[in-house]
Design a protein around this motif. Sequence first.
Motif, short mmCIF file in Angstrom:
data_model
loop_
_atom_site.label_atom_id
_atom_site.label_comp_id
_atom_site.label_asym_id
_atom_site.label_seq_id
_atom_site.Cartn_x
_atom_site.Cartn_y
_atom_site.Cartn_z
N ALA A 254 77.50 63.11 47.07
CA ALA A 254 76.28 62.63 47.72
C ALA A 254 75.44 61.82 46.74
CB ALA A 254 75.47 63.82 48.25
N ARG B 234 82.23 57.25 54.73
CA ARG B 234 82.16 58.48 53.93
C ARG B 234 83.41 59.34 54.17
NH1 ARG B 234 76.82 58.62 56.04
NH2 ARG B 234 77.19 60.54 57.21
N ASP C 81 76.87 65.70 53.94
CA ASP C 81 75.70 65.46 54.78
C ASP C 81 74.58 66.44 54.43
OD1 ASP C 81 76.95 63.43 56.07
OD2 ASP C 81 77.23 64.47 57.97
N ARG D 71 72.69 65.50 51.23
CA ARG D 71 72.24 64.12 51.06
C ARG D 71 70.81 64.00 50.53
NH1 ARG D 71 71.92 65.10 56.61
NH2 ARG D 71 69.95 64.53 57.62
N TRP E 127 64.79 64.13 54.41
CA TRP E 127 65.95 64.93 54.82
C TRP E 127 65.52 66.27 55.37
CZ3 TRP E 127 67.44 69.24 51.52
CH2 TRP E 127 68.51 69.99 52.04
N TRP F 27 72.24 56.79 57.36
CA TRP F 27 73.16 57.90 57.12
C TRP F 27 73.80 58.38 58.44
CZ3 TRP F 27 74.34 59.37 52.20
CH2 TRP F 27 75.16 60.49 52.05
#
Length: 419
Positions: free
Chosen positions: A299, A321, A353, A356, A394, A416
């Motif tokens: 990440a 990814r 994920d 991130r 996030w 993302w």
Amino acid sequence: MGGHLESGPGNGHEQPTSSQLQYLDLAFDSKDLDHSALSLAYRIQPKWRDAPGKIEITKFTEGITNTLLKLTKHVPGYSQSQLDQDSILLRAYGNNTEILIDRDREASTHALCADRGLAPPLLARFRNGLLYRYIPGQVCTPQDLIREPVWRAVAGRLGRWHAKLPISKVKNASHDTNGHKENGIPSEHTKALCDPASKLPTPNIWSVMRRWIHALPHDSPKHKARKELLQLELDRSFNDLQNDQGPGTSGLVFGHCDLLSANVIMLPKDPSSDANDKLEVFFIDYEYAVPCPAAFDIANHFAEWGGYDCDYTMLPTKSVRRQFLQDYLNSFKAHSDKPVPETMLDFLCAEVDRYRGMPGFYWGVWALIQATISQIDFDYASYAEVRLGEYFAWRAEESGSRVKENGEIPLREKRWAEP
């Protein structure tokens, strides 16, 4: 982040262990650059002093922490390849960076990587830096990282790195004794600082972040409140994210933890090789390398696709990814003697994920410290706000608070989520 320069694998030079490494009781002085650099080089290459040919000193500008020089003796009749093979890299540490980086651990890490064919040979340490071998190669830019041949090469190299470097060889490298400091923090605080990650091999990415937060200023109510908030967020993140299900040992691999573009070198192709041969890359600069979840290291690399400018439109989409992680796992399996579950690809996609936001937290805290110690002309304070903003964006996405408050989705989160 970190210091950046060109380098490559071993050139056949024998690699000393960190305990055998020559120590030069000299210091590099940037105000007397040529003289101090040559004084160090002559200790490694004494024949350079009287042999014919000029010594060229090239200063690299990538990176915002260290001074990085290449020293080349232009021996008459030598080809460029021969000149490069004998060239020396000098890396002098930035001001007060021992607060952030354990230099003993860095030397041990470099020696371990070189022993596994993953780093250029170390030549010597000096008071405020390292000397090691140079190999030709092209330093990547963020624009390079998004090119498929490059990111596939990075994925393969990172899988090899994580598979071949045992955390058991480095976990005690930074433990200090006799009351000395580790990363600028007295050793009597070590046990307290490692909780709640104290059951993991130390140092690890969590204990490093905890030490960095401990080193933040708390000389005003504002600074104190921020420090307390960051500590709470770190504990929360450890409890939310850390598990033992990823690649490696107990969910940890020996991570590079600073895979920005300038630490990825594209190696030149052999003139005799086939035109269809795959690109190869090499990783340099190991000052931040510690055990960490593979998902954190990956990440963090993805975050660096945007460069120092944090251009979030450059970040890899979900499909890219997944392809990266497939190449990574293929390489990891090829270089590891441990079985990898068939479900690991799906797990890692989800895990990356989940991680991130952590690179923003990591480099945000780092930049807050740099803002107080660095003499380099870079706006660390603003950079810290941008990176910490990634972490909190996030969190807002994960908790649903952004949606609940009818807020606009941040560009980074939007990118993302793209398929």
